[in-house]
Design a protein around this motif. Structure first.
Motif, PDB file in Angstrom:
ATOM      1  N   UNK A   1      -5.495   8.772  -9.902  1.00  6.32           N
ATOM      2  CA  UNK A   1      -5.297   7.488 -10.200  1.00  6.32           C
ATOM      3  C   UNK A   1      -4.468   7.476 -11.349  1.00  6.32           C
ATOM      4  N   UNK A   2      -4.813   7.978 -12.427  1.00  8.83           N
ATOM      5  CA  UNK A   2      -4.040   8.059 -13.680  1.00  8.83           C
ATOM      6  C   UNK A   2      -2.772   8.778 -13.507  1.00  8.83           C
ATOM      7  N   UNK A   3      -2.787   9.846 -12.682  1.00  8.50           N
ATOM      8  CA  UNK A   3      -1.466  10.731 -12.408  1.00  8.50           C
ATOM      9  C   UNK A   3      -0.470   9.501 -11.704  1.00  8.50           C
ATOM     10  N   UNK A   4      -0.985   8.873 -10.922  1.00  5.57           N
ATOM     11  CA  UNK A   4      -0.128   7.802 -10.316  1.00  5.57           C
ATOM     12  C   UNK A   4       0.573   6.906 -10.989  1.00  5.57           C
ATOM     13  N   UNK A   5      -0.387   6.305 -11.944  1.00  8.75           N
ATOM     14  CA  UNK A   5       0.037   5.527 -13.113  1.00  8.75           C
ATOM     15  C   UNK A   5       1.292   5.885 -13.943  1.00  8.75           C
ATOM     16  N   UNK A   6       1.079   7.136 -14.370  1.00 11.12           N
ATOM     17  CA  UNK A   6       2.216   8.110 -15.253  1.00 11.12           C
ATOM     18  C   UNK A   6       3.375   8.186 -14.391  1.00 11.12           C
ATOM     19  N   UNK A   7       3.157   8.567 -13.260  1.00 10.47           N
ATOM     20  CA  UNK A   7       4.212   8.838 -12.186  1.00 10.47           C
ATOM     21  C   UNK A   7       4.834   7.465 -12.011  1.00 10.47           C
ATOM     22  N   UNK A   8       4.449   6.331 -11.831  1.00  9.62           N
ATOM     23  CA  UNK A   8       5.257   5.188 -11.808  1.00  9.62           C
ATOM     24  C   UNK A   8       6.085   4.782 -12.887  1.00  9.62           C
TER      25      UNK A   8
ATOM     26  N   UNK B   1       9.662  -1.145  -6.359  1.00 13.76           N
ATOM     27  CA  UNK B   1       8.574   0.093  -6.116  1.00 13.76           C
ATOM     28  C   UNK B   1       7.664   0.504  -7.195  1.00 13.76           C
ATOM     29  N   UNK B   2       8.544   0.923  -8.095  1.00 18.70           N
ATOM     30  CA  UNK B   2       7.665   1.478  -9.264  1.00 18.70           C
ATOM     31  C   UNK B   2       6.589   0.467  -9.862  1.00 18.70           C
ATOM     32  N   UNK B   3       6.879  -1.003  -9.791  1.00 16.86           N
ATOM     33  CA  UNK B   3       6.327  -2.078 -10.355  1.00 16.86           C
ATOM     34  C   UNK B   3       4.894  -1.940  -9.174  1.00 16.86           C
ATOM     35  N   UNK B   4       5.151  -1.664  -7.925  1.00 18.79           N
ATOM     36  CA  UNK B   4       4.103  -1.749  -6.787  1.00 18.79           C
ATOM     37  C   UNK B   4       3.301  -0.482  -7.308  1.00 18.79           C
ATOM     38  N   UNK B   5       3.764   0.558  -7.520  1.00 21.94           N
ATOM     39  CA  UNK B   5       3.058   1.746  -7.588  1.00 21.94           C
ATOM     40  C   UNK B   5       2.042   1.615  -8.741  1.00 21.94           C
ATOM     41  N   UNK B   6       2.528   1.162  -9.980  1.00 20.85           N
ATOM     42  CA  UNK B   6       1.961   0.729 -11.227  1.00 20.85           C
ATOM     43  C   UNK B   6       0.821  -0.313 -10.954  1.00 20.85           C
ATOM     44  N   UNK B   7       1.084  -1.295 -10.202  1.00 20.29           N
ATOM     45  CA  UNK B   7      -0.026  -2.182  -9.794  1.00 20.29           C
ATOM     46  C   UNK B   7      -1.086  -1.490  -8.999  1.00 20.29           C
ATOM     47  N   UNK B   8      -0.944  -0.846  -7.945  1.00 18.48           N
ATOM     48  CA  UNK B   8      -2.180  -0.305  -7.326  1.00 18.48           C
ATOM     49  C   UNK B   8      -2.682   0.751  -8.003  1.00 18.48           C
ATOM     50  N   UNK B   9      -2.032   1.561  -8.882  1.00 24.25           N
ATOM     51  CA  UNK B   9      -2.794   2.545  -9.741  1.00 24.25           C
ATOM     52  C   UNK B   9      -3.503   2.102 -10.637  1.00 24.25           C
ATOM     53  N   UNK B  10      -3.003   0.824 -11.095  1.00 26.81           N
ATOM     54  CA  UNK B  10      -4.003   0.093 -12.329  1.00 26.81           C
ATOM     55  C   UNK B  10      -5.286  -0.386 -11.609  1.00 26.81           C
TER      56      UNK B  10
ATOM     57  N   UNK C   1      -9.524   2.562  -0.215  1.00 27.61           N
ATOM     58  CA  UNK C   1      -8.810   3.124   0.914  1.00 27.61           C
ATOM     59  C   UNK C   1      -7.977   2.168   1.130  1.00 27.61           C
ATOM     60  N   UNK C   2      -8.138   0.790   1.029  1.00 27.70           N
ATOM     61  CA  UNK C   2      -6.991  -0.150   1.227  1.00 27.70           C
ATOM     62  C   UNK C   2      -5.881   0.004   0.493  1.00 27.70           C
ATOM     63  N   UNK C   3      -6.095   0.375  -1.016  1.00 26.92           N
ATOM     64  CA  UNK C   3      -5.010   0.663  -1.923  1.00 26.92           C
ATOM     65  C   UNK C   3      -4.310   1.821  -1.486  1.00 26.92           C
ATOM     66  N   UNK C   4      -4.961   2.900  -0.894  1.00 25.37           N
ATOM     67  CA  UNK C   4      -4.119   4.003  -0.545  1.00 25.37           C
ATOM     68  C   UNK C   4      -3.543   3.898   0.452  1.00 25.37           C
ATOM     69  N   UNK C   5      -3.804   2.907   1.479  1.00 24.26           N
ATOM     70  CA  UNK C   5      -3.026   2.728   2.483  1.00 24.26           C
ATOM     71  C   UNK C   5      -1.661   2.037   2.151  1.00 24.26           C
ATOM     72  N   UNK C   6      -1.604   1.274   1.218  1.00 21.04           N
ATOM     73  CA  UNK C   6      -0.562   0.698   0.760  1.00 21.04           C
ATOM     74  C   UNK C   6       0.080   1.500   0.110  1.00 21.04           C
TER      75      UNK C   6
END
Lengths: 243, 201
Positions: B27-34, B54-63, B141-146
């Motif tokens: 999840x931390x890697x995802x945030x960094x990627x965003x 889209x980057x905002x979305x990634x940031x949001x769900x990774x956070x 799991x819901x967050x990962x489906x998004x």
């Protein structure tokens, strides 16, 4: 679990529990002592987890559970106090008197309810209504924070590992022939006791006491002349051999 | 629950916590990627305009995932304490039972009744904590489906980003792969929880 009465007076009584034939073969046999006063009792060196059930059953033949208000642990070893987590459930309002030095270690056995009363290095006492039991320092015999319990009225010294002998569970309660008994305790004392200086200090301290019965945590108890014989023998013994 | 089962439950809780570290790291890697993706999208300018939200979305769900995982971490530590209490209650109940076999007195019978009650209460506490933990994992799991959905959308947007297309494509691939890894860890943990809950009955 065999119960033997050591002392009986109007004020209080001493009971020794041990020689448990039902204990698992490879665990060391231990003596537990119950001092029962008026409405209050203390269990000295309650024993290990494996012993909890027979001890509980044996004790309840002599007192009501709520009378057992106090526990005492001479030091931190598992055969002394690893049953603490279970007593903690059975006696949530009780107090455990044990060396201050070992508090952080003893709590590993599980203690959410019982109160820990740390004993200062110089000793102290345990009071049960009008009875006072003296806590005698016995540091380095064998543990670095170690106490024995002396009852001036009953003239009993609960001497922890000092005087201990490694014997079978059918051994007699008292030493009858001191010379013949030495072979059961010599290695134990030479190997488990680390310091001749601590030993000499303890002997000097204990010689000041009027002792009728010396009651160790393992093996037979010493009575009358056998107490003096033990102190003389121990004074000459070179301890701390594994150097 | 038997003595062995309750000790097994300790091992299961330990496994859940070990898996949590993997989830948190991903999840931390995802945030960094965003954050990196946002920089690339800025450089790409108009050609990657669709990528910015889209980057905002990634940031949001990774956070969100980091937050949920941290909640779980706290809960799991509590779970250890609850499981330890349950172990002690079980052992106490067993030992008092043994004492009753040696000598049955009204005092021991009362104590045994108390021990059973305490054991039931501790088991119930464990069960409630497990249910709560389960709901947190369902949330991840819901967050990962998004995340998987975003990965697909971002691939389309990345293909329109000209010379930045490859960089953004790799972002999309990373999101998809991280979501898959996290989902796998969550599935393992949910299975552990189901087994654990099964042993409580």
């Amino acid at each position: 679990m065999k119960a033997t009465q050591l002392y009986q007076a109007a004020s209080h009584s001493w009971l020794m529990f041990g020689r448990d034939e039902g204990k698992p073969e490879k665990i060391i046999d231990t003596n537990q002592y119950l001092v029962k006063g008026k409405g209050q009792a203390v269990l000295l060196d309650p024993g290990g987890t494996e012993l909890f059930s027979p001890m509980l059953a044996a004790i309840l033949q002599h007192i009501e559970l709520q009378e057992l208000t106090t526990l005492f642990a001479s030091h931190q070893d598992p055969d002394i106090i690893s049953s603490l987590g279970l007593w903690d459930k059975a006696l949530p309002g009780a107090t455990l008197h044990a060396p201050w030095l070992w508090e952080g270690f003893i709590r590993h056995f599980g203690m959410s309810n019982i109160k820990y009363q740390g004993i200062k290095d110089e000793g102290g006492d345990i009071r049960l209504n009008d009875i006072s039991l003296k806590l005698i320092p016995a540091h380095y015999l064998h543990s670095s924070g170690n106490f024995h319990v002396y009852d001036p009225q009953a003239k009993i010294l609960m001497s922890g590992d000092v005087g201990a002998a490694l014997e079978k569970t059918n051994a007699p309660i008292f030493v009858e022939d001191f010379g013949a008994h030495v072979k059961h305790m010599e290695y134990f004392h030479r190997r488990w006791m680390p310091s001749n200086r601590a030993k000499a200090n303890w002997i000097a301290r204990v010689k000041e006491l009027n002792i009728e019965i010396m009651a160790p945590q393992h093996g037979r108890l010493f009575k009358g002349e056998a107490v003096t014989e033990f102190l003389e023998w121990f004074a000459k013994l070179d301890v701390g051999i594994a150097t | 629950m038997s003595d062995k089962n309750i000790v097994d439950s300790f091992i299961r809780v330990a496994r859940i916590i070990a898996n949590l570290d993997a989830i948190l790291a991903e999840a931390k890697n995802l945030s960094l990627t965003a954050k990196n993706a946002r920089v690339v999208a800025l450089r790409a300018g108009d050609s990657a305009s669709g990528f910015k939200p889209i980057t905002n979305f990634i940031d949001e769900f990774s956070e969100q995932t980091i937050k949920t995982t941290t909640h779980i971490s706290t809960l799991s530590n509590q779970l250890f304490k609850i499981a330890l209490e349950a172990v002690r209650s079980t052992q106490f109940d067993i030992h008092v039972g043994d004492a009753t076999i040696l000598m049955s007195t009204p005092q021991l019978v009362t104590l045994q009744h108390k021990a059973k009650l305490d054991r039931q209460q501790q088991t119930k506490k464990l069960e409630i904590a497990l249910l709560e933990l389960e709901s947190f994992f369902e949330e991840i799991n819901k967050q990962m489906r998004s995340a998987e959905y975003i990965a697909v959308t971002s691939r389309v947007e990345a293909s329109n980003a000209g010379e930045f297309s490859d960089s953004l494509q790799s972002v999309s691939d990373f999101i998809a792969s991280a979501a898959r890894t996290i989902k796998q860890s969550v599935t393992v943990n949910l299975n552990e929880i189901h087994t654990l809950r099964g042993t409580l009955h």
